[in-house]
Design an enzyme around this catalytic site. Sequence first.
Site, mmCIF file in Angstrom:
data_model
loop_
_atom_site.group_PDB
_atom_site.id
_atom_site.type_symbol
_atom_site.label_atom_id
_atom_site.label_comp_id
_atom_site.label_asym_id
_atom_site.label_seq_id
_atom_site.Cartn_x
_atom_site.Cartn_y
_atom_site.Cartn_z
ATOM 1 N N PRO A 86 0.812 -1.219 0.000
ATOM 2 C CA PRO A 86 0.000 0.000 0.000
ATOM 3 C C PRO A 86 0.848 1.273 0.000
ATOM 4 O O PRO A 86 0.426 2.325 -0.443
ATOM 5 C CB PRO A 86 -0.806 -0.099 1.306
ATOM 6 N N GLU A 113 0.249 -7.695 7.675
ATOM 7 C CA GLU A 113 0.589 -6.278 7.676
ATOM 8 C C GLU A 113 1.754 -5.992 6.736
ATOM 9 O O GLU A 113 2.219 -4.865 6.644
ATOM 10 C CB GLU A 113 0.976 -5.831 9.093
ATOM 11 N N ARG A 155 0.673 -7.999 -21.584
ATOM 12 C CA ARG A 155 -0.114 -7.718 -22.791
ATOM 13 C C ARG A 155 0.680 -6.860 -23.766
ATOM 14 O O ARG A 155 0.331 -6.741 -24.937
ATOM 15 C CB ARG A 155 -1.432 -7.062 -22.466
ATOM 16 N N ASP A 170 -3.762 1.715 -27.220
ATOM 17 C CA ASP A 170 -4.396 1.803 -25.913
ATOM 18 C C ASP A 170 -4.392 3.220 -25.378
ATOM 19 O O ASP A 170 -3.456 3.971 -25.583
ATOM 20 C CB ASP A 170 -3.629 0.907 -24.919
HETATM 21 C C1 LIG Z 1 -3.458 -0.703 11.849
HETATM 22 C C2 LIG Z 1 -3.130 0.420 10.942
HETATM 23 C C3 LIG Z 1 -2.354 1.516 11.653
HETATM 24 N N1 LIG Z 1 -2.373 -0.032 9.779
HETATM 25 C C4 LIG Z 1 -2.214 1.090 8.862
HETATM 26 C C5 LIG Z 1 -1.484 0.666 7.633
HETATM 27 N N2 LIG Z 1 -2.180 -0.452 6.994
HETATM 28 C C6 LIG Z 1 -1.459 -0.720 5.811
HETATM 29 C C7 LIG Z 1 -1.729 -2.075 5.219
HETATM 30 C C8 LIG Z 1 -2.963 -2.359 4.676
HETATM 31 C C9 LIG Z 1 -3.184 -3.624 4.124
HETATM 32 C C10 LIG Z 1 -2.175 -4.568 4.119
HETATM 33 C C11 LIG Z 1 -2.428 -5.904 3.527
HETATM 34 N N3 LIG Z 1 -1.342 -6.229 2.603
HETATM 35 C C12 LIG Z 1 -0.339 -7.109 2.870
HETATM 36 C C13 LIG Z 1 0.510 -7.152 1.774
HETATM 37 C C14 LIG Z 1 -0.013 -6.256 0.796
HETATM 38 C C15 LIG Z 1 0.413 -5.876 -0.491
HETATM 39 C C16 LIG Z 1 -0.307 -4.925 -1.174
HETATM 40 C C17 LIG Z 1 -1.444 -4.339 -0.601
HETATM 41 C C18 LIG Z 1 -2.182 -3.263 -1.303
HETATM 42 N N4 LIG Z 1 -3.260 -2.649 -0.747
HETATM 43 N N5 LIG Z 1 -3.682 -1.684 -1.576
HETATM 44 C C19 LIG Z 1 -2.891 -1.635 -2.669
HETATM 45 N N6 LIG Z 1 -3.039 -0.746 -3.723
HETATM 46 C C20 LIG Z 1 -1.922 -2.630 -2.538
HETATM 47 C C21 LIG Z 1 -0.942 -2.865 -3.554
HETATM 48 N N7 LIG Z 1 -0.201 -2.966 -4.468
HETATM 49 C C22 LIG Z 1 -1.883 -4.747 0.668
HETATM 50 C C23 LIG Z 1 -1.170 -5.699 1.354
HETATM 51 C C24 LIG Z 1 -0.947 -4.283 4.661
HETATM 52 C C25 LIG Z 1 -0.728 -3.013 5.229
HETATM 53 C C26 LIG Z 1 -2.308 -1.574 7.899
HETATM 54 C C27 LIG Z 1 -3.047 -1.149 9.133
#
Ligand SMILES: CC(C)N1CCN(Cc2ccc(Cn3ccc4ccc(-c5n[nH]c(N)c5C#N)cc43)cc2)CC1
Length: 244
Positions: A86, A113, A155, A170
């Site tokens: 993220p 996480e 692609r 595209d």
């Molecule tokens: C409690 C609190 C303070 N925290 C605050 C920050 N949050 C951040 C957090 C949120 C979810 C995840 C789940 N996750 C694990 C590996 C992973 C790889 C990609 C993605 C991902 N999500 N969205 C995208 N565009 C992505 C891409 N490319 C999500 C992933 C991981 C990390 C987690 C919660």
Amino acid sequence: MRIDIISIFPDYFAPLDLSLIGRARAGGLLDVRVHDLRSWTHDRHNTVDDTPYGGGPGMVMKPEPWGEALDAVVGDAPARLILPTPSGRPFRQADAERLAGEGRLVFGCGRYEGIDTRVAQDAAGRMPVEEVSIGDYVLNGGESATLVMVEAITRLLPGVLGNRESAVQDSFASGGMENLVEGPVYTKPAVWRDREVPPLLLSGNHGAVDRWRRDEALRKTARNRPDLVAAMPAESLDRRDREV
Ligand SMILES: CC(C)N1CCN(Cc2ccc(Cn3ccc4ccc(-c5n[nH]c(N)c5C#N)cc43)cc2)CC1
């Protein structure tokens, strides 16, 4: 191109056996290998996660399985590691075009996480590492993002799209007016539920059709993506465009 994907959910990538990518793999145009991270665990429970140092919610993916997996999958071969996260840099069409020129890509799909930060630090000593995000919304792991990026990248490889499609036309292509989103498309029948196809498209006047399509694409871009219109060089919008 060879693509390796490491995940605790290898079945997530069954879609890569289908359609154009599946055909490219079967035809030897593309070599995609999916690996189960748990293959590099050694305890009875195949443990891949643990509690975060410093406290906080959730679990973090342990570094040891990742280190062993990357050693086994990549070895000394030249490869680029892509880590969806993220907090990553935005992944855009220009990145898909750039990465389509690579020989080998490895996608590391995190869960929980995220992956212990030392994994990327350690890998960076042996290969380029990119932390990327496909958009400003939260997913549960890196698998969906990897599917999106693999599709956007592969692609563009020669021979993957059939002769009837072309990645060259595209939208979202880099630079210039190609940044318009797609306008409306139609096919037979000419009338459907009392809705007619615009008669111009049946006229055979290719110049007028091209102008109409561009006007409609600009109109739709202005409506759905004013940010793209704002980013266009003023000189690329002629007087007629400003009237659309
Ligand atoms: C409690 C609190 C303070 N925290 C605050 C920050 N949050 C951040 C957090 C949120 C979810 C995840 C789940 N996750 C694990 C590996 C992973 C790889 C990609 C993605 C991902 N999500 N969205 C995208 N565009 C992505 C891409 N490319 C999500 C992933 C991981 C990390 C987690 C919660």
